[in-house]
Scaffold this motif. Structure first.
Motif, PDB file in Angstrom:
ATOM      1  N   LEU A  85      28.093   6.853   7.823  1.00 21.01           N
ATOM      2  CA  LEU A  85      28.007   8.299   7.804  1.00 21.01           C
ATOM      3  C   LEU A  85      29.234   8.950   8.446  1.00 21.01           C
ATOM      4  O   LEU A  85      29.798   8.403   9.409  1.00 21.01           O
ATOM      5  N   PRO A  86      29.652  10.109   7.951  1.00 20.89           N
ATOM      6  CA  PRO A  86      30.792  10.828   8.543  1.00 20.89           C
ATOM      7  C   PRO A  86      30.565  11.141  10.020  1.00 20.89           C
ATOM      8  O   PRO A  86      31.528  11.251  10.789  1.00 20.89           O
ATOM      9  N   GLU A  87      29.287  11.286  10.418  1.00 21.01           N
ATOM     10  CA  GLU A  87      28.993  11.572  11.819  1.00 21.01           C
ATOM     11  C   GLU A  87      29.467  10.469  12.750  1.00 21.01           C
ATOM     12  O   GLU A  87      29.655  10.703  13.951  1.00 21.01           O
ATOM     13  N   ALA A  88      29.676   9.261  12.215  1.00 24.40           N
ATOM     14  CA  ALA A  88      30.159   8.151  13.042  1.00 24.40           C
ATOM     15  C   ALA A  88      31.544   8.461  13.591  1.00 24.40           C
ATOM     16  O   ALA A  88      31.848   8.184  14.754  1.00 24.40           O
ATOM     17  N   ALA A  89      32.401   9.030  12.750  1.00 15.71           N
ATOM     18  CA  ALA A  89      33.751   9.391  13.192  1.00 15.71           C
ATOM     19  C   ALA A  89      33.693  10.476  14.260  1.00 15.71           C
ATOM     20  O   ALA A  89      34.489  10.465  15.210  1.00 15.71           O
ATOM     21  N   GLU A  90      32.753  11.393  14.128  1.00 21.12           N
ATOM     22  CA  GLU A  90      32.608  12.452  15.122  1.00 21.12           C
ATOM     23  C   GLU A  90      32.163  11.873  16.464  1.00 21.12           C
ATOM     24  O   GLU A  90      32.645  12.285  17.523  1.00 21.12           O
ATOM     25  N   ALA A  91      31.233  10.920  16.418  1.00 23.63           N
ATOM     26  CA  ALA A  91      30.728  10.320  17.653  1.00 23.63           C
ATOM     27  C   ALA A  91      31.814   9.561  18.409  1.00 23.63           C
ATOM     28  O   ALA A  91      31.808   9.510  19.644  1.00 23.63           O
TER      29      ALA A  91
ATOM     30  N   THR B 189      35.294   4.352   7.503  1.00 25.97           N
ATOM     31  CA  THR B 189      34.865   5.691   7.900  1.00 25.97           C
ATOM     32  C   THR B 189      35.894   6.356   8.804  1.00 25.97           C
ATOM     33  O   THR B 189      36.245   7.530   8.628  1.00 25.97           O
ATOM     34  N   LEU B 190      36.408   5.597   9.788  1.00 30.64           N
ATOM     35  CA  LEU B 190      37.388   6.153  10.715  1.00 30.64           C
ATOM     36  C   LEU B 190      38.713   6.477  10.024  1.00 30.64           C
ATOM     37  O   LEU B 190      39.397   7.441  10.382  1.00 30.64           O
ATOM     38  N   ALA B 191      39.070   5.651   9.027  1.00 35.99           N
ATOM     39  CA  ALA B 191      40.328   5.860   8.311  1.00 35.99           C
ATOM     40  C   ALA B 191      40.198   6.892   7.201  1.00 35.99           C
ATOM     41  O   ALA B 191      41.190   7.260   6.562  1.00 35.99           O
TER      42      ALA B 191
ATOM     43  N   THR C 230      36.095  -9.673   6.384  1.00 27.94           N
ATOM     44  CA  THR C 230      37.451  -9.506   6.904  1.00 27.94           C
ATOM     45  C   THR C 230      37.950 -10.860   7.359  1.00 27.94           C
ATOM     46  O   THR C 230      37.335 -11.496   8.210  1.00 27.94           O
ATOM     47  N   THR C 231      39.059 -11.327   6.794  1.00 29.91           N
ATOM     48  CA  THR C 231      39.557 -12.664   7.110  1.00 29.91           C
ATOM     49  C   THR C 231      40.791 -12.643   7.993  1.00 29.91           C
ATOM     50  O   THR C 231      41.239 -13.680   8.457  1.00 29.91           O
ATOM     51  N   SER C 232      41.385 -11.474   8.225  1.00 26.91           N
ATOM     52  CA  SER C 232      42.545 -11.383   9.101  1.00 26.91           C
ATOM     53  C   SER C 232      42.587 -10.002   9.733  1.00 26.91           C
ATOM     54  O   SER C 232      41.959  -9.062   9.250  1.00 26.91           O
ATOM     55  N   ARG C 233      43.324  -9.874  10.836  1.00 28.30           N
ATOM     56  CA  ARG C 233      43.429  -8.592  11.523  1.00 28.30           C
ATOM     57  C   ARG C 233      44.345  -7.657  10.759  1.00 28.30           C
ATOM     58  O   ARG C 233      45.306  -8.095  10.129  1.00 28.30           O
ATOM     59  N   SER C 234      44.066  -6.361  10.853  1.00 27.89           N
ATOM     60  CA  SER C 234      44.905  -5.398  10.159  1.00 27.89           C
ATOM     61  C   SER C 234      44.848  -4.057  10.872  1.00 27.89           C
ATOM     62  O   SER C 234      43.837  -3.700  11.482  1.00 27.89           O
ATOM     63  N   LEU C 235      45.945  -3.318  10.793  1.00 25.98           N
ATOM     64  CA  LEU C 235      46.083  -2.021  11.444  1.00 25.98           C
ATOM     65  C   LEU C 235      46.014  -0.916  10.403  1.00 25.98           C
ATOM     66  O   LEU C 235      46.639  -1.016   9.343  1.00 25.98           O
ATOM     67  N   HIS C 236      45.242   0.122  10.702  1.00 28.72           N
ATOM     68  CA  HIS C 236      45.084   1.234   9.773  1.00 28.72           C
ATOM     69  C   HIS C 236      45.213   2.556  10.526  1.00 28.72           C
ATOM     70  O   HIS C 236      44.782   2.671  11.683  1.00 28.72           O
ATOM     71  N   ALA C 237      45.804   3.556   9.867  1.00 28.97           N
ATOM     72  CA  ALA C 237      45.853   4.901  10.437  1.00 28.97           C
ATOM     73  C   ALA C 237      44.487   5.547  10.295  1.00 28.97           C
ATOM     74  O   ALA C 237      43.810   5.384   9.281  1.00 28.97           O
ATOM     75  N   MET C 238      44.054   6.266  11.323  1.00 29.86           N
ATOM     76  CA  MET C 238      42.761   6.940  11.286  1.00 29.86           C
ATOM     77  C   MET C 238      42.944   8.404  10.916  1.00 29.86           C
ATOM     78  O   MET C 238      43.981   9.017  11.205  1.00 29.86           O
ATOM     79  N   ALA C 239      41.913   8.945  10.309  1.00 37.04           N
ATOM     80  CA  ALA C 239      41.961  10.344   9.903  1.00 37.04           C
ATOM     81  C   ALA C 239      42.156  11.262  11.106  1.00 37.04           C
ATOM     82  O   ALA C 239      42.745  12.341  10.983  1.00 37.04           O
ATOM     83  N   GLY C 240      41.686  10.829  12.291  1.00 33.94           N
ATOM     84  CA  GLY C 240      41.812  11.645  13.491  1.00 33.94           C
ATOM     85  C   GLY C 240      43.167  11.592  14.142  1.00 33.94           C
ATOM     86  O   GLY C 240      43.402  12.265  15.151  1.00 33.94           O
ATOM     87  N   GLY C 241      44.079  10.783  13.604  1.00 32.66           N
ATOM     88  CA  GLY C 241      45.432  10.716  14.141  1.00 32.66           C
ATOM     89  C   GLY C 241      45.760   9.448  14.899  1.00 32.66           C
ATOM     90  O   GLY C 241      46.926   9.195  15.219  1.00 32.66           O
TER      91      GLY C 241
ATOM     92  N   TRP D 229      44.961   5.025  15.606  1.00 34.61           N
ATOM     93  CA  TRP D 229      45.086   3.765  14.870  1.00 34.61           C
ATOM     94  C   TRP D 229      43.862   2.909  15.130  1.00 34.61           C
ATOM     95  O   TRP D 229      43.306   2.916  16.223  1.00 34.61           O
ATOM     96  N   VAL D 230      43.445   2.143  14.114  1.00 34.79           N
ATOM     97  CA  VAL D 230      42.295   1.253  14.268  1.00 34.79           C
ATOM     98  C   VAL D 230      42.671  -0.136  13.787  1.00 34.79           C
ATOM     99  O   VAL D 230      43.332  -0.300  12.760  1.00 34.79           O
ATOM    100  N   ILE D 231      42.264  -1.138  14.564  1.00 33.13           N
ATOM    101  CA  ILE D 231      42.528  -2.542  14.232  1.00 33.13           C
ATOM    102  C   ILE D 231      41.196  -3.219  13.935  1.00 33.13           C
ATOM    103  O   ILE D 231      40.297  -3.255  14.787  1.00 33.13           O
ATOM    104  N   ASP D 232      41.069  -3.740  12.716  1.00 34.58           N
ATOM    105  CA  ASP D 232      39.884  -4.495  12.329  1.00 34.58           C
ATOM    106  C   ASP D 232      40.132  -5.968  12.639  1.00 34.58           C
ATOM    107  O   ASP D 232      41.270  -6.440  12.605  1.00 34.58           O
ATOM    108  N   THR D 233      39.088  -6.708  12.947  1.00 32.02           N
ATOM    109  CA  THR D 233      39.223  -8.129  13.243  1.00 32.02           C
ATOM    110  C   THR D 233      38.161  -8.917  12.503  1.00 32.02           C
ATOM    111  O   THR D 233      37.100  -8.383  12.176  1.00 32.02           O
ATOM    112  N   PRO D 234      38.420 -10.213  12.224  1.00 32.23           N
ATOM    113  CA  PRO D 234      37.387 -11.037  11.592  1.00 32.23           C
ATOM    114  C   PRO D 234      36.169 -11.167  12.496  1.00 32.23           C
ATOM    115  O   PRO D 234      36.275 -11.058  13.720  1.00 32.23           O
TER     116      PRO D 234
END
Length: 297
Positions: free
Chosen positions: A143-149, A176-178, A202-213, A215-220
């Motif tokens: 849900l979009p509310e997750a980014a708000e929280a 959602t965050l991105a 997710t099989t490897s780590r990756s960096l993504h820009a977030m809509a809020g400005g 950065w978010v890193i996902d991990t396996p």
């Protein structure tokens, strides 16, 4: 630029212009870099020049490895995801908290699938009791509310990383965050309902820009986390034991059988749960056994 992915023989980075495949200098070792690293790059040839000093480092030990593996660098906040089901494991959450404490990042526990249970408050209370002033957030990652929280930790200039078992919603929350659709974002997968175990989407780590400005890193997904070289992180996690220890009669008290032990006294009078002390002892022992061995000539 900032390292976005690390592979055996190549690195990609994010710049103001977008994603870049870096040209590596001769004899460069990609193992010396981690997702989240800031690096200097020649703007003409896209050749990697050098890595800048890391502000924070998240490290974990892989079974059978002599050296810890850098999971992510320059992370401000570690979102520790767990579900309100069989995935919820107090001992594993404590390991993640020790990892965050040792790495210099702020831990935040994120509870998912709260809408599937009738006693979500019980999970929240158990999680909040694991460490002083620990923030616990309950949300639906779709849900979009997750980014708000999570907005207080996701603004411009901030970096968050997500850890947790497979199937708890990490990749969904990254999307959602991105601000990405499920089609364009990280692949997601479900879980087996009988044991709440998920598939590794997710099989490897990756960096993504977030809509809020930020950065978010996902991990396996990780179900096993070995503690090593994390004494300070454990002390912060078990602050109530750390603070009682100086009151023990013996300076090297193991809080197991010595007379005059303030920690055992706290267990006896009911202010310290015995299972909490047991988990502390296990982590301290594991941390000691996994310390890098020094060789002297």
């Amino acid at each position: 630029m900032r390292i976005a992915t690390v592979h055996r023989s190549r690195l990609t980075a994010l710049s103001l212009a977008g994603s870049v495949k870096l040209t590596l200098p001769v004899h460069a070792n990609t193992g010396n870099f981690a997702v989240g690293d800031w690096v200097l790059v020649d703007p003409n040839s896209q050749t990697l020049h050098r890595r800048l000093a890391r502000r924070t480092v998240l490290e974990r030990r892989i079974e059978g490895s002599k050296t810890p593996q850098v999971a992510a660098a320059n992370v401000d906040t570690l979102f520790i995801l767990t579900s309100c089901n069989a995935d919820f494991n107090v001992a594993r959450l404590e390991r993640y908290l020790a990892l965050a404490n040792q790495g210099g990042t702020e831990p935040v526990i994120v509870l998912t699938k709260a809408d599937t249970v009738s006693d979500a408050d019980t999970y929240r209370r158990q999680a909040a009791e694991l460490q002083r002033e620990l923030v616990v957030i309950t949300l639906n990652p779709r849900l979009p509310e997750a980014a708000e929280a999570l907005a207080p930790w996701c603004g411009a200039g901030q970096t968050v990383a997500l850890v947790g078992s497979s199937g708890v919603g990490k990749s969904t929350l990254v999307n959602t965050l991105a601000g990405l659709s499920q089609e364009l974002g990280q692949q997601t997968g479900g879980i087996r309902e009988h044991d709440a175990k998920g598939r590794h989407t997710t099989t490897s780590r990756s960096l993504h820009a977030m809509a809020g400005g930020g950065w978010v890193i996902d991990t396996p997904g990780m179900r096993t986390l070995h503690i090593s070289d994390a004494a300070e992180g454990i002390e912060t996690l078990f602050a109530e034991i750390t603070e009682l220890a100086p009151s023990c009669r013996f300076r090297d008290c193991t809080h197991a059988h010595e007379p005059g032990c303030a920690v055992q006294a706290a267990v006896a009078n009911g202010t310290l749960p015995p299972e909490r002390l047991s988990r502390w002892r296990k982590l301290v022992s594991e941390n000691r056994d996994n310390l890098p061995k020094k060789h002297y000539k």
